[in-house]
Design a protein around this motif. Structure first.
Motif, PDB file in Angstrom:
ATOM      1  N   LEU A  11     -21.907  20.206  51.858  1.00 21.82           N
ATOM      2  CA  LEU A  11     -21.502  19.877  50.487  1.00 21.82           C
ATOM      3  C   LEU A  11     -21.635  21.098  49.579  1.00 21.82           C
ATOM      4  O   LEU A  11     -20.774  21.337  48.712  1.00 21.82           O
ATOM      5  CB  LEU A  11     -22.343  18.713  49.957  1.00 21.82           C
ATOM      6  N   GLN A  12     -22.687  21.873  49.750  1.00 19.19           N
ATOM      7  CA  GLN A  12     -22.833  23.101  48.966  1.00 19.19           C
ATOM      8  C   GLN A  12     -21.670  24.059  49.224  1.00 19.19           C
ATOM      9  O   GLN A  12     -21.142  24.685  48.303  1.00 19.19           O
ATOM     10  CB  GLN A  12     -24.166  23.768  49.303  1.00 19.19           C
ATOM     11  N   LYS A  13     -21.249  24.138  50.473  1.00 15.12           N
ATOM     12  CA  LYS A  13     -20.098  24.974  50.828  1.00 15.12           C
ATOM     13  C   LYS A  13     -18.844  24.490  50.095  1.00 15.12           C
ATOM     14  O   LYS A  13     -18.052  25.281  49.570  1.00 15.12           O
ATOM     15  CB  LYS A  13     -19.895  24.926  52.347  1.00 15.12           C
ATOM     16  N   HIS A  14     -18.659  23.168  50.038  1.00 17.75           N
ATOM     17  CA  HIS A  14     -17.495  22.599  49.347  1.00 17.75           C
ATOM     18  C   HIS A  14     -17.523  22.930  47.852  1.00 17.75           C
ATOM     19  O   HIS A  14     -16.491  23.259  47.253  1.00 17.75           O
ATOM     20  CB  HIS A  14     -17.465  21.084  49.543  1.00 17.75           C
ATOM     21  N   VAL A  15     -18.699  22.802  47.237  1.00 18.87           N
ATOM     22  CA  VAL A  15     -18.817  23.092  45.797  1.00 18.87           C
ATOM     23  C   VAL A  15     -18.432  24.547  45.522  1.00 18.87           C
ATOM     24  O   VAL A  15     -17.690  24.849  44.578  1.00 18.87           O
ATOM     25  CB  VAL A  15     -20.247  22.802  45.298  1.00 18.87           C
ATOM     26  N   LEU A  16     -18.911  25.438  46.357  1.00 21.79           N
ATOM     27  CA  LEU A  16     -18.607  26.868  46.174  1.00 21.79           C
ATOM     28  C   LEU A  16     -17.125  27.154  46.441  1.00 21.79           C
ATOM     29  O   LEU A  16     -16.525  28.014  45.778  1.00 21.79           O
ATOM     30  CB  LEU A  16     -19.492  27.716  47.088  1.00 21.79           C
ATOM     31  N   GLU A  17     -16.528  26.450  47.379  1.00 20.80           N
ATOM     32  CA  GLU A  17     -15.088  26.616  47.640  1.00 20.80           C
ATOM     33  C   GLU A  17     -14.265  26.165  46.438  1.00 20.80           C
ATOM     34  O   GLU A  17     -13.278  26.815  46.064  1.00 20.80           O
ATOM     35  CB  GLU A  17     -14.692  25.816  48.886  1.00 20.80           C
ATOM     36  N   LEU A  18     -14.661  25.046  45.853  1.00 27.91           N
ATOM     37  CA  LEU A  18     -13.955  24.569  44.655  1.00 27.91           C
ATOM     38  C   LEU A  18     -14.117  25.568  43.512  1.00 27.91           C
ATOM     39  O   LEU A  18     -13.146  25.865  42.791  1.00 27.91           O
ATOM     40  CB  LEU A  18     -14.499  23.195  44.242  1.00 27.91           C
ATOM     41  N   ALA A  19     -15.332  26.107  43.355  1.00 24.25           N
ATOM     42  CA  ALA A  19     -15.566  27.099  42.296  1.00 24.25           C
ATOM     43  C   ALA A  19     -14.706  28.336  42.514  1.00 24.25           C
ATOM     44  O   ALA A  19     -14.138  28.894  41.563  1.00 24.25           O
ATOM     45  CB  ALA A  19     -17.050  27.476  42.260  1.00 24.25           C
ATOM     46  N   ALA A  20     -14.580  28.775  43.772  1.00 23.05           N
ATOM     47  CA  ALA A  20     -13.752  29.947  44.080  1.00 23.05           C
ATOM     48  C   ALA A  20     -12.284  29.655  43.790  1.00 23.05           C
ATOM     49  O   ALA A  20     -11.548  30.513  43.261  1.00 23.05           O
ATOM     50  CB  ALA A  20     -13.944  30.350  45.538  1.00 23.05           C
ATOM     51  N   MET A  21     -11.838  28.448  44.111  1.00 22.56           N
ATOM     52  CA  MET A  21     -10.450  28.049  43.852  1.00 22.56           C
ATOM     53  C   MET A  21     -10.133  28.120  42.359  1.00 22.56           C
ATOM     54  O   MET A  21      -9.024  28.498  41.950  1.00 22.56           O
ATOM     55  CB  MET A  21     -10.234  26.611  44.361  1.00 22.56           C
ATOM     56  N   LEU A  22     -11.135  27.810  41.527  1.00 20.40           N
ATOM     57  CA  LEU A  22     -10.947  27.792  40.072  1.00 20.40           C
ATOM     58  C   LEU A  22     -11.394  29.102  39.417  1.00 20.40           C
ATOM     59  O   LEU A  22     -11.439  29.198  38.186  1.00 20.40           O
ATOM     60  CB  LEU A  22     -11.729  26.612  39.474  1.00 20.40           C
ATOM     61  N   ASP A  23     -11.764  30.066  40.251  1.00 22.00           N
ATOM     62  CA  ASP A  23     -12.162  31.405  39.785  1.00 22.00           C
ATOM     63  C   ASP A  23     -13.409  31.368  38.901  1.00 22.00           C
ATOM     64  O   ASP A  23     -13.502  32.084  37.905  1.00 22.00           O
ATOM     65  CB  ASP A  23     -10.991  32.073  39.036  1.00 22.00           C
ATOM     66  N   VAL A  24     -14.379  30.537  39.285  1.00 18.74           N
ATOM     67  CA  VAL A  24     -15.648  30.456  38.550  1.00 18.74           C
ATOM     68  C   VAL A  24     -16.828  30.556  39.522  1.00 18.74           C
ATOM     69  O   VAL A  24     -17.924  30.075  39.233  1.00 18.74           O
ATOM     70  CB  VAL A  24     -15.752  29.150  37.717  1.00 18.74           C
ATOM     71  N   ARG A  25     -16.596  31.187  40.655  1.00 16.43           N
ATOM     72  CA  ARG A  25     -17.618  31.290  41.698  1.00 16.43           C
ATOM     73  C   ARG A  25     -18.902  31.958  41.193  1.00 16.43           C
ATOM     74  O   ARG A  25     -20.011  31.611  41.622  1.00 16.43           O
ATOM     75  CB  ARG A  25     -17.034  32.072  42.881  1.00 16.43           C
ATOM     76  N   SER A  26     -18.776  32.882  40.235  1.00 16.92           N
ATOM     77  CA  SER A  26     -19.945  33.626  39.750  1.00 16.92           C
ATOM     78  C   SER A  26     -20.931  32.750  38.977  1.00 16.92           C
ATOM     79  O   SER A  26     -22.075  33.161  38.741  1.00 16.92           O
ATOM     80  CB  SER A  26     -19.497  34.780  38.849  1.00 16.92           C
ATOM     81  N   LEU A  27     -20.531  31.554  38.598  1.00 19.86           N
ATOM     82  CA  LEU A  27     -21.416  30.663  37.839  1.00 19.86           C
ATOM     83  C   LEU A  27     -22.385  29.897  38.732  1.00 19.86           C
ATOM     84  O   LEU A  27     -23.262  29.187  38.241  1.00 19.86           O
ATOM     85  CB  LEU A  27     -20.586  29.650  37.032  1.00 19.86           C
TER      86      LEU A  27
END
Length: 549
Positions: free
Chosen positions: A523-539
């Protein structure tokens, strides 16, 4: 014939629709509503059949026809409130829409009678509420503009005392429409409005071999008592959102609505698609307990009662040696109408408990039947001190009690926790500070989230350590989606860099096994993938971060 009808119907036309029957209970009001529908149906058909005579001999005015249509629309709306059947909401929209299209109230402004103009303003306010519930936001904006012009004309022509009240109505609906923190834009930079009711295929299906309960969500109490939260027509934005999370998407209007005049109010849908709901805005403790008791009494076998509390927290005044279910505080109930011996209570002894408060112990009697509780409050954690006395399925989903300072200013526009339960993608974008998103990317992210939901569902049903109560509720589609969204919310906030305190994470009773759900590496991997898709991975932190809880 016409004279006879005028005499028999004049009390109804004079007094309007009286809707002061008890709002609780599923049955005692139906006969009264049925008879009222019958009278208005006959009246509507009568004016259609004898329109020429009524016009020429009795001076029937178009606003009078509009008033009848408005009352029928109002009846349908209240029928929707009492049954949760969105087909009746569609019928209310059909009548309100016809009034505007046929300009039934157009001549009202030419008459020197302020009470007639008020009828027109009330019609607009009711029409706007129905459009909000049907997510017709484009039309809402048009209606708000028209209402604003009508109010301005009304206040200029008549020196009335209700000018401030009508201006407040305008302010409330404008704030309500703007409450969503993120807008979706298409290629023409036009705002796209999306519905967040349960849609076909919108919830992960039960897989073969899954052992889950057969319980069905039958009743829901939706309670709103937050200070300073955006509201319109005794519906706070949190109530509005959770209301839609507990309804299926209405069938297309074109296939369900009839033209005014072909009313069939007595025909009930064969199957209730949505749980029955009570909407309580700032209830007193007495009112809240009355509705709770009525729901509990009428709850069918193998059914669930859901209680949603969006309210200001009430905290205990001191610590005692013994900490029981009345020692942790709870959430606020309205004090305006609660009196003791004819007088409002001004002050209490510190050793006494707050009386204008729903304590966890107040819910204990209702745990004799399956109970699903959602608490969105600054003192939500009071409700994790539950004891399951009767062995029935019981789950409490509890909001964070503290939010990062940068997000506290958004509380007027609704709670982040409820936003996650209503529309996780909207909440995810909000917590990442995004205020707009392209429609194509929105749809891509939504598609990705469907995969995430399926994985979360498998985590819940395959966990060896999970409390059986969660599985008992998982069989119901509405509760299944709420549980999945809760897990996604918790996982997201645990990885977000701004959420550092344990009080900033949702909790539950019973506790979820963290390693299997909210802290799952998948699930943590999924959250980070979604953040990367939306270009907010650094948060977000890496999923392997060890957080102090």
């Amino acid at each position: 014939v016409v004279e006879g009808w005028k005499v028999s119907l004049s009390p109804i036309m004079r007094e309007g629709v009286r809707l002061d029957l008890p709002q609780y209970g599923h049955k005692q009001w139906q006969s009264y509503f049925g008879r009222t529908f019958d009278v208005y149906t006959k009246l509507w058909k009568f004016q259609q059949q004898h329109r020429q005579v009524l016009d020429n001999r009795y001076g029937l005015k178009r606003w009078q026809i509009g008033e009848v249509a408005s009352k029928i629309g109002q009846l349908y709306y209240h029928y929707y409130l009492r049954t949760s059947e969105t087909s009746y909401l569609n019928e209310a929209f059909s009548f309100y829409s016809a009034i505007r299209q046929r300009s039934y109230y157009y001549q009202v402004n030419k008459e020197d009678r302020p009470e007639l103009v008020v009828k027109k303003l009330r019609y607009y306010a009711r029409y706007i509420v129905v459009c909000l519930l049907l997510n017709k936001m484009d039309l809402v904006k048009v209606l708000v503009k028209e209402l604003s012009e009508e109010i301005e004309d009304y206040t200029q022509r008549f020196n009335t005392e209700d000018q401030l009240e009508w201006n407040l109505v305008l302010q409330e609906v404008a704030a309500f429409v703007e409450a969503d923190p993120v807008v979706v834009l298409n290629d023409e930079n036009t705002v796209v409005f999306t519905s967040n009711r349960l849609q076909e295929g919108g919830v992960p299906q039960l897989e073969q071999g899954m052992v889950v309960g057969q319980l069905t969500l039958a009743d829901a109490l939706i309670i709103g008592n937050c200070n300073n939260q955006v509201k319109f027509s005794e519906l706070t934005i949190d109530m509005f959102r959770i209301l839609q999370a507990l309804e299926r998407e209405p069938v297309n209007l074109a296939t369900t609505t009839s033209k005014p005049g072909t009313l069939e109010p007595s025909e009930k849908p064969a199957k209730r698609e949505n749980p029955h709901k009570y909407l309580l805005y700032k209830p007193t403790f007495s009112q809240l307990y009355t509705f709770l008791s009525a729901s509990f009494k009428e709850l069918p076998a193998n059914s669930v009662l859901l209680v949603y509390l969006s309210a200001t927290g009430v905290f205990p005044t001191g610590r005692l040696d013994y900490e029981g279910p009345y020692d942790f505080g709870g959430v606020l109930t309205n004090t305006n109408r609660d009196v003791v011996n004819g007088e409002t209570v001004q002050k209490r002894n510190q050793a006494q408990k707050e009386m204008h408060c729903l304590h966890p112990g107040d819910l204990f009697p209702f745990t004799r039947k399956p109970l699903f509780v959602i608490v969105d409050s600054s003192n939500s954690t009071a409700y994790k001190n539950f004891t399951n006395l009767f062995g029935q399925p019981l789950v409490c989903l509890l909001s964070p009690t503290v939010y990062p300072k940068s997000m506290q200013d958004q509380s007027q526009r609704g709670s982040l926790f409820t936003l996650f339960l209503y529309c996780p993608l909207l909440a995810f974008l909000s917590v990442c500070g995004l205020s707009s998103l392209r429609q194509g990317l929105w749809e891509k992210a939504e598609e990705f989230l469907h995969k995430v939901y399926r994985d979360i569902g498998q985590m819940i049903t395959r966990s060896q350590a999970i409390d059986q109560a969660f599985l008992q509720f998982y069989g119901d589609e509405f509760l299944r989606l709420l549980l999945i969204r809760f897990v996604f919310c918790s996982a997201t906030l645990r990885l977000h860099k701004l959420f550092r305190e344990s009080r900033s994470f949702p909790e539950s009773y019973p506790q979820l096994p963290k390693q299997d759900t909210v802290e799952s590496s998948l699930l943590q991997k999924h959250v980070l993938e979604l953040a990367a898709m939306l270009d907010v991975r650094s948060l977000f932190w890496d999923g392997t971060l060890d957080v102090n809880y």
